[in-house]
Design an enzyme around this catalytic site. Structure first.
Site, short mmCIF file in Angstrom:
data_model
loop_
_atom_site.label_atom_id
_atom_site.label_comp_id
_atom_site.label_asym_id
_atom_site.label_seq_id
_atom_site.Cartn_x
_atom_site.Cartn_y
_atom_site.Cartn_z
N ASP A 13 0.85 -1.18 0.00
CA ASP A 13 0.00 0.00 0.00
C ASP A 13 0.89 1.24 0.00
O ASP A 13 2.10 1.16 0.29
CB ASP A 13 -0.89 -0.04 1.24
CG ASP A 13 -1.88 1.11 1.29
OD1 ASP A 13 -2.42 1.46 0.23
OD2 ASP A 13 -2.10 1.67 2.37
N ASP A 15 -0.27 5.02 1.10
CA ASP A 15 -0.50 5.89 2.24
C ASP A 15 -0.47 5.10 3.54
O ASP A 15 -1.16 4.08 3.67
CB ASP A 15 -1.83 6.62 2.10
CG ASP A 15 -1.86 7.58 0.93
OD1 ASP A 15 -0.88 8.33 0.77
OD2 ASP A 15 -2.83 7.56 0.16
#
Length: 272
Positions: A13, A15
């Site tokens: 991922d 953020d």
């Protein structure tokens, strides 16, 4: 049961794992460098559908993370790929920004308000009541409803902002039509990412900061998972979920050394 296969591919991922409030998390740049130095296949995933991969590359570069454009996989790209497979040459009414509209154009879709096959909802900083009303009326006429991701809020320097999931809920309440969400936690996004880098689920690890999106999507796609504690899910919240990541670490800096080992990821559900 057979022993886990060595890890040769990585999904992560963006953020909360690599960046937070547009600043690089310590170890993020080193992690990407390690992947490149060891020749590992990898993709950086994000549910954010606002930006194109080129935009995101520039933003990451400004944070000190040098990432190739083709190493970024967004919910907008996954949505466009899904729709291209479902209805080649189809049409859509889109609420969203350049990341989504450009992905759909590249997939061969026509963007129109006139009897579209789909209403496609993505994230934007300027949700318009007029656009939402148009979407509602098109759904009432029979258009199918797609949303890039179910995230209810998004972060900003001032606090939370309403995101795709919140606006989708409004439209559903008005029409009774539920959207099909393509992005995380739908494992479809993981599968599409695996296909992009020709990776096998048994030799791939997913790194994320959220139990309810990253980890569950990874598990449902058959991946081993690493939870970092630099984002949404805190250590004392992990036990609330009925599933567990393969490994829990403080930050992405704790994963750098694992990249070069080409060994099975050891099960270790406690924080390193």
């Amino acid at each position: 049961m057979s022993e886990p296969r060595p890890v040769s591919c990585w999904l992560t991922d963006m953020d909360g794992v690599l960046v937070r409030e547009q600043k690089a998390i310590p170890g993020a740049a080193e992690f990407i460098q390690a992947l490149q130095q060891h020749g590992r296949r990898f993709l950086v995933l994000t549910n954010n559908s606002i930006f194109t991969p080129r935009d995101l590359r520039a933003r990451l570069l400004g944070s000190g993370i040098n990432l190739p454009e083709d190493a970024i996989w967004t919910s907008a790209l996954a949505t466009a790929q899904f729709l291209e497979n479902q209805a080649p040459g189809g049409s859509a009414y889109v609420i969203g920004e350049a990341g989504l509209t450009s992905a759909l154009h590249q997939a061969g879709f026509v963007l129109t308000e006139r009897d579209p096959d789909y209403v496609v909802l993505g994230e934007t900083r300027t949700y318009s009541f007029e656009a939402i009303t148009t979407a509602i009326r098109l759904l009432e006429k029979g258009a199918r409803f797609i949303a890039t991701n179910p995230d209810a809020t998004g972060p900003s320097l001032e606090g939370s902002l309403p995101a795709t999931g919140s606006v989708a809920a409004l439209i559903t309440r008005a029409t009774g039509v539920e959207p099909y969400y393509v992005g995380k936690p739908n494992p479809l996004m993981m599968r599409s990412a695996l296909n992009q880098i020709e990776a096998h689920s048994e030799s791939t690890v997913m790194i994320g900061d959220r139990m309810d999106t990253d980890v569950i999507a990874g598990i449902e796609a058959g991946l081993r998972t690493v939870l970092v504690l630099t984002g949404s899910t805190k250590e004392d919240q992990i036990a609330r979920f009925p599933y567990r990541p393969t490994r829990v670490v403080n930050s992405i800096a704790d994963v750098v050394d694992l990249v070069g080992q080409l060994a099975p990821l050891p099960d270790h559900a406690e924080t390193d």
